[in-house]
Design a protein around this motif. Structure first.
Motif, PDB file in Angstrom:
ATOM      1  N   TYR A 319       0.825  -1.207   0.000  1.00  0.00           N
ATOM      2  CA  TYR A 319       0.000   0.000   0.000  1.00  0.00           C
ATOM      3  C   TYR A 319       0.867   1.269   0.000  1.00  0.00           C
ATOM      4  N   LEU A 320       2.003   1.201   0.687  1.00  0.00           N
ATOM      5  CA  LEU A 320       2.895   2.355   0.701  1.00  0.00           C
ATOM      6  C   LEU A 320       3.461   2.611  -0.690  1.00  0.00           C
ATOM      7  N   ARG A 321       3.912   1.554  -1.353  1.00  0.00           N
ATOM      8  CA  ARG A 321       4.464   1.691  -2.708  1.00  0.00           C
ATOM      9  C   ARG A 321       3.422   2.246  -3.671  1.00  0.00           C
ATOM     10  N   ASN A 322       2.196   1.719  -3.607  1.00  0.00           N
ATOM     11  CA  ASN A 322       1.140   2.181  -4.513  1.00  0.00           C
ATOM     12  C   ASN A 322       0.805   3.651  -4.270  1.00  0.00           C
ATOM     13  N   ALA A 323       0.747   4.058  -2.985  1.00  0.00           N
ATOM     14  CA  ALA A 323       0.398   5.441  -2.670  1.00  0.00           C
ATOM     15  C   ALA A 323       1.468   6.404  -3.164  1.00  0.00           C
ATOM     16  N   LEU A 324       2.748   6.055  -2.950  1.00  0.00           N
ATOM     17  CA  LEU A 324       3.824   6.939  -3.388  1.00  0.00           C
ATOM     18  C   LEU A 324       3.946   6.964  -4.904  1.00  0.00           C
ATOM     19  N   SER A 325       3.663   5.857  -5.559  1.00  0.00           N
ATOM     20  CA  SER A 325       3.738   5.812  -7.021  1.00  0.00           C
ATOM     21  C   SER A 325       2.697   6.719  -7.660  1.00  0.00           C
ATOM     22  N   ARG A 326       1.549   6.864  -6.991  1.00  0.00           N
ATOM     23  CA  ARG A 326       0.480   7.709  -7.542  1.00  0.00           C
ATOM     24  C   ARG A 326       0.696   9.191  -7.249  1.00  0.00           C
ATOM     25  N   ASP A 327       1.620   9.498  -6.357  1.00  0.00           N
ATOM     26  CA  ASP A 327       1.871  10.894  -5.992  1.00  0.00           C
ATOM     27  C   ASP A 327       2.738  11.540  -7.065  1.00  0.00           C
ATOM     28  N   PRO A 328       2.234  12.591  -7.736  1.00  0.00           N
ATOM     29  CA  PRO A 328       3.030  13.229  -8.793  1.00  0.00           C
ATOM     30  C   PRO A 328       4.277  13.931  -8.269  1.00  0.00           C
ATOM     31  N   GLY A 329       4.333  14.189  -6.968  1.00  0.00           N
ATOM     32  CA  GLY A 329       5.492  14.868  -6.404  1.00  0.00           C
ATOM     33  C   GLY A 329       6.568  13.931  -5.904  1.00  0.00           C
ATOM     34  N   VAL A 330       6.386  12.628  -6.107  1.00  0.00           N
ATOM     35  CA  VAL A 330       7.331  11.653  -5.590  1.00  0.00           C
ATOM     36  C   VAL A 330       7.789  10.742  -6.718  1.00  0.00           C
ATOM     37  N   ASP A 531      -7.169   6.329   1.248  1.00  0.00           N
ATOM     38  CA  ASP A 531      -5.847   6.894   1.556  1.00  0.00           C
ATOM     39  C   ASP A 531      -5.892   8.124   2.472  1.00  0.00           C
ATOM     40  N   GLN A 532      -7.071   8.455   3.002  1.00  0.00           N
ATOM     41  CA  GLN A 532      -7.208   9.721   3.725  1.00  0.00           C
ATOM     42  C   GLN A 532      -6.196   9.873   4.853  1.00  0.00           C
ATOM     43  N   PHE A 533      -6.024   8.853   5.667  1.00  0.00           N
ATOM     44  CA  PHE A 533      -5.097   8.941   6.796  1.00  0.00           C
ATOM     45  C   PHE A 533      -3.769   8.248   6.515  1.00  0.00           C
ATOM     46  N   HIS A 534      -3.822   7.111   5.811  1.00  0.00           N
ATOM     47  CA  HIS A 534      -2.602   6.347   5.553  1.00  0.00           C
ATOM     48  C   HIS A 534      -1.605   7.163   4.731  1.00  0.00           C
ATOM     49  N   TYR A 535      -2.078   7.713   3.622  1.00  0.00           N
ATOM     50  CA  TYR A 535      -1.138   8.461   2.786  1.00  0.00           C
ATOM     51  C   TYR A 535      -0.810   9.824   3.389  1.00  0.00           C
ATOM     52  N   ARG A 536      -1.770  10.455   4.072  1.00  0.00           N
ATOM     53  CA  ARG A 536      -1.455  11.755   4.681  1.00  0.00           C
ATOM     54  C   ARG A 536      -0.308  11.606   5.672  1.00  0.00           C
ATOM     55  N   PHE A 537      -0.348  10.518   6.451  1.00  0.00           N
ATOM     56  CA  PHE A 537       0.718  10.310   7.419  1.00  0.00           C
ATOM     57  C   PHE A 537       2.060  10.140   6.727  1.00  0.00           C
ATOM     58  N   TRP A 538       2.140   9.194   5.761  1.00  0.00           N
ATOM     59  CA  TRP A 538       3.431   8.939   5.114  1.00  0.00           C
ATOM     60  C   TRP A 538       3.865  10.113   4.243  1.00  0.00           C
ATOM     61  N   GLY A 539       2.900  10.811   3.636  1.00  0.00           N
ATOM     62  CA  GLY A 539       3.254  11.994   2.851  1.00  0.00           C
ATOM     63  C   GLY A 539       3.875  13.078   3.710  1.00  0.00           C
ATOM     64  N   GLN A 540       3.322  13.283   4.934  1.00  0.00           N
ATOM     65  CA  GLN A 540       3.901  14.261   5.855  1.00  0.00           C
ATOM     66  C   GLN A 540       5.285  13.833   6.301  1.00  0.00           C
ATOM     67  N   VAL A 541       5.468  12.526   6.518  1.00  0.00           N
ATOM     68  CA  VAL A 541       6.754  12.030   6.998  1.00  0.00           C
ATOM     69  C   VAL A 541       7.849  12.288   5.970  1.00  0.00           C
TER      70      VAL A 541
END
Length: 731
Positions: A319-330, A531-541
């Motif tokens: 889930y972490l890999r998928n979330a970061l892959s979809r982020d255009p800033g990463v 992804d509301q909380f899962h990605y927000r947390f890792w995105g902030q980190v």
């Protein structure tokens, strides 16, 4: 100067009597000896010399001194020193009790700066009136130097009058200068103006706007309000951006203290912006020029490089890999050491074939995730761990440690990464602990304030979210957090002799940051909310970890500084990462930062090589002005430059509206045996000064009885007397 000269003797009646008796006896003996010689002329002269020598010795026995008294031709002087600093603009001096009208401190002492006020003293004294202004660089007020040097500047000084609010903020304590004047017996009369109590005021003391932000990502703008009002009240803080957006936040301001809160702004476009925060004027406050602050921010379209290293592709990894892959800033790169694979890698473009082989290959990564991997022939090597350590320590990257049930992280303890690890793991239970019943993470006080754990814009709602997040069913066997770390969250139920088990811990190492996540259940936070909380947390980190090293970057250069929100008079540590034209870290070079202050003053800081294999150069710069500083970083070897801005917050040392300090003036007066009064009591000082005695005469004493020249003369006469008698055959 008029002078009186005279010869005096420091003797007693007994001393005079003994001296006279000795002289008379010698004269009688000499007369008798001359008579026996038949009144020979030569013998008579010898006896006369004997009498002269004895008379001279008798005179010296009575301690003769040559005394000169000097009387000054000019009148003694009185120095009136009055405070002309910015704090004297404070309007807190009551004029009419009935109308409650007030004037500024400088207006209250204005008559005292006029020589007419001291006219009664002009007949006996020379009156010298001098202002005490701020330092040449307007950095503050120094009361020590004017007091310390006044006796050198003013000749024949008899007394000093100090007119001030007592506020000093640079130089030595003025009481030390008063000690010197006390030794010179010069009294310092003080006239205190201003109120010792702070005026009713609401002040916006700090706006901690980050240097950079990301378009489309929320920017949190913390601020602090300081109130001197006796009651709590509700106000609306307004933030206005240079793009025309207006944001508001209702804030309950605490009485007689500080209140901290934040406004959240969501910038949609790139560019350089300014944000102005303003606190509305309260009806009771009297100081109106400190209710707003402005700070700049650069909004960018960021592209962070993230490396994820994992063994078994567990759910957290997927889930972490998928979330970061979809982020255009990463830009994410994955390396999978799966036991079932013949070689490391994966099945999509996100995967790399092997771990970066050199410093220049790993240096671009802003954040590294280490999953359930360790030092093993089929996984990481000691050399690769050393490179990760250097990336964090020297290049200000971030490291996220996510242990798993295989317990591979236990092998990292004896590797170079052992120094970075923020917690102590239990070596007996390498695989951690699992349970059928889900457990919750509980935020600590530090965690409640941290930006990393902010899953909502308000503290109350954020705490409620953490209490309702889905739990985890596995956690690492943690013994305790190491010294120098910050624990953000602990196990909701489990504890040991050290307290609750720390499961979310951060620390700094060198220039970089490290985060330990002791559970692999964060992916469960997606339940019902995606992804509301899962990605927000890792995105902030990852953005928190990469923030510092991306403050300013160019093609071959990076520049960051600490502290991240510098204040006036802070010492900034400048760190530059410089790459050669071929892409390798520059080990030696001439790296210079030219800093232009808001006033136009230029300062050059030469950065020294440190950590040559990583291309790190460091230097220091002390801020003297508030506002935007233009920084140009240049390297002579690569002919490249990097331009950026550093915004320095803060205010001058000398402020309007701060309480007066009459205690300082009272101490000075007491030290010199004088008195402190208020401006309307100046007649008391005039009366005291008029009764001062005239300065004592200057006296210079020459002690003839112990002078070397006189002693030499007597010895010479004795020598002549003895040689003469030898020549005439009398010896």
């Amino acid at each position: 100067m008029n002078s009186v000269q005279q010869l005096t003797f420091m003797t007693t009646t007994t001393g005079v009597a003994v001296s006279v008796a000795i002289v008379l006896t010698v004269m009688a003996i000499s007369t008798y000896s001359w008579h026996r010689s038949g009144y020979s002329v030569t013998h008579g002269l010898q006896e006369l010399l004997r009498v002269v020598i004895v008379i001279l010795i008798a005179l010296l026995f009575n301690q003769p001194e040559w005394v000169e008294e000097f009387r000054p031709e000019t009148k003694p002087a009185i120095a009136v020193l009055w405070d002309d600093s910015r704090s004297m603009e404070t309007r807190d001096v009551p004029m009419h009790e009935a109308t409650r009208s007030v004037v500024s401190r400088s207006e209250a002492i204005a008559p005292l700066t006029d020589s007419e006020t001291w006219k009664k003293l002009a007949e006996r004294f020379d009156i010298v009136v001098e202002p005490i202004g701020p330092n040449a660089d307007d950095s503050g007020t120094n009361l020590y130097d004017p007091l310390h040097n006044v006796s050198d500047r003013v000749r024949n000084l008899l007394g000093v009058v100090l007119v001030s609010d007592g506020d000093w903020n640079t130089g030595k304590p003025p009481i030390e200068a008063a000690s010197r004047l006390r030794l010179q017996k010069i009294p310092v009369y003080t006239i205190a103006t201003g109120s010792a109590n702070r005026l009713p005021d609401i002040e916006l003391t700090a706006v901690d706007l980050p240097t950079i932000g990301v378009a489309g990502k929320s920017v949190r703008i913390p601020f602090t309000i300081e109130s001197s009002l006796p009651r709590e009240y509700l106000t609306t803080v307004k933030a206005t951006t240079s793009s025309g957006e207006t944001l508001t936040k209702d804030v309950r301001v605490a009485p007689a203290g500080k209140t901290s809160d934040a406004i959240v702004w969501n910038p949609l476009s790139e560019g350089n912006f300014t944000v102005t925060l303003e606190v509305p004027q309260h009806t009771d406050e009297l100081i109106l020029d400190n209710n707003s602050r402005t700070a700049p921010i650069s909004i960018r379209e960021e592209k962070l490089k993230v490396l994820i290293v994992e063994s078994v592709p567990r759910w957290e990894y997927r889930y972490l890999r998928n979330a970061l892959s979809r982020d255009p800033g990463v830009d994410v790169s994955c390396l999978l050491f799966h036991p079932g694979l013949s070689k490391p890698g994966g099945g999509s473009s996100d995967y790399i074939k092997q771990f970066p082989a050199s410093i220049e290959e790993i240096a671009p990564y802003d954040v590294v995730f280490l999953g359930d991997v360790g030092v093993d022939p089929d996984q990481l090597t000691t050399e690769q761990c050393e490179m990760i350590k250097g990336l964090i320590e020297k290049q200000a990257s971030g490291l996220i440690l996510m242990p798993g049930w295989q317990g591979r992280h236990s092998t990292l303890m004896d590797s170079p990464l052992g120094e970075l690890y923020p917690v102590q793991l239990d070596p007996v239970q390498e695989g951690g602990w699992g349970s059928r019943t889900p457990s919750l993470l509980e935020l600590t006080e530090t965690g409640r304030r941290s930006l990393l754990t902010r899953l909502s814009d308000t503290s109350e709602e954020n705490l409620q979210i953490w209490e309702t997040l889905p739990g985890f069913q596995w956690y690492a066997a943690v013994v305790r957090a190491k010294a120098g770390t910050e624990t953000l969250a602990v196990h909701g139920d489990m504890s040991n002799e050290y307290g609750r088990l720390p499961l979310l811990v951060t620390r700094t190492y060198g220039a970089g940051k490290v985060l330990f996540m002791g559970t692999d259940g964060a992916w469960r936070w997606r339940k019902g909310v995606e992804d509301q909380f899962h990605y927000r947390f890792w995105g902030q980190v990852i953005r928190w970890m990469a923030y510092q090293r991306n403050m300013a970057k160019g093609e071959n250069m990076r520049l960051f500084y600490t502290p991240e929100q510098p204040e006036v008079r802070n010492t900034l540590s400048l760190t530059a990462h410089v790459m050669s034209d071929s892409g390798e870290p520059l080990s030696k070079g001439d790296v210079v930062a030219r800093i232009k202050a808001p006033s136009g003053k230029l300062e050059t800081v030469r950065l020294q090589a440190e950590g040559a294999e990583w291309g790190v150069f460091r230097g220091q710069f002390t801020t003297a002005e508030a506002g935007e500083h233009q920084v140009t970083l240049a390297c002579g070897q690569t002919s490249t430059t990097l331009k950026t801005e550093i915004y320095v917050q803060g205010q001058a040392l000398e402020l309007v509206g701060k309480p007066a300090r009459p205690d300082v003036l009272e101490e000075i007066a007491r030290m010199t045996d004088a008195a402190m009064v208020r401006p309307n009591e100046v007649e008391r000082i005039v009366q005291s000064l008029s009764t001062l005695p005239q300065p004592p005469l200057s006296v210079r004493r020459l002690q003839l009885w112990s002078h070397p020249a006189i002693a030499g003369f007597v010895i010479g006469l004795l020598g002549i007397f003895w040689v003469w008698r030898k020549a005439t055959g009398l010896v």
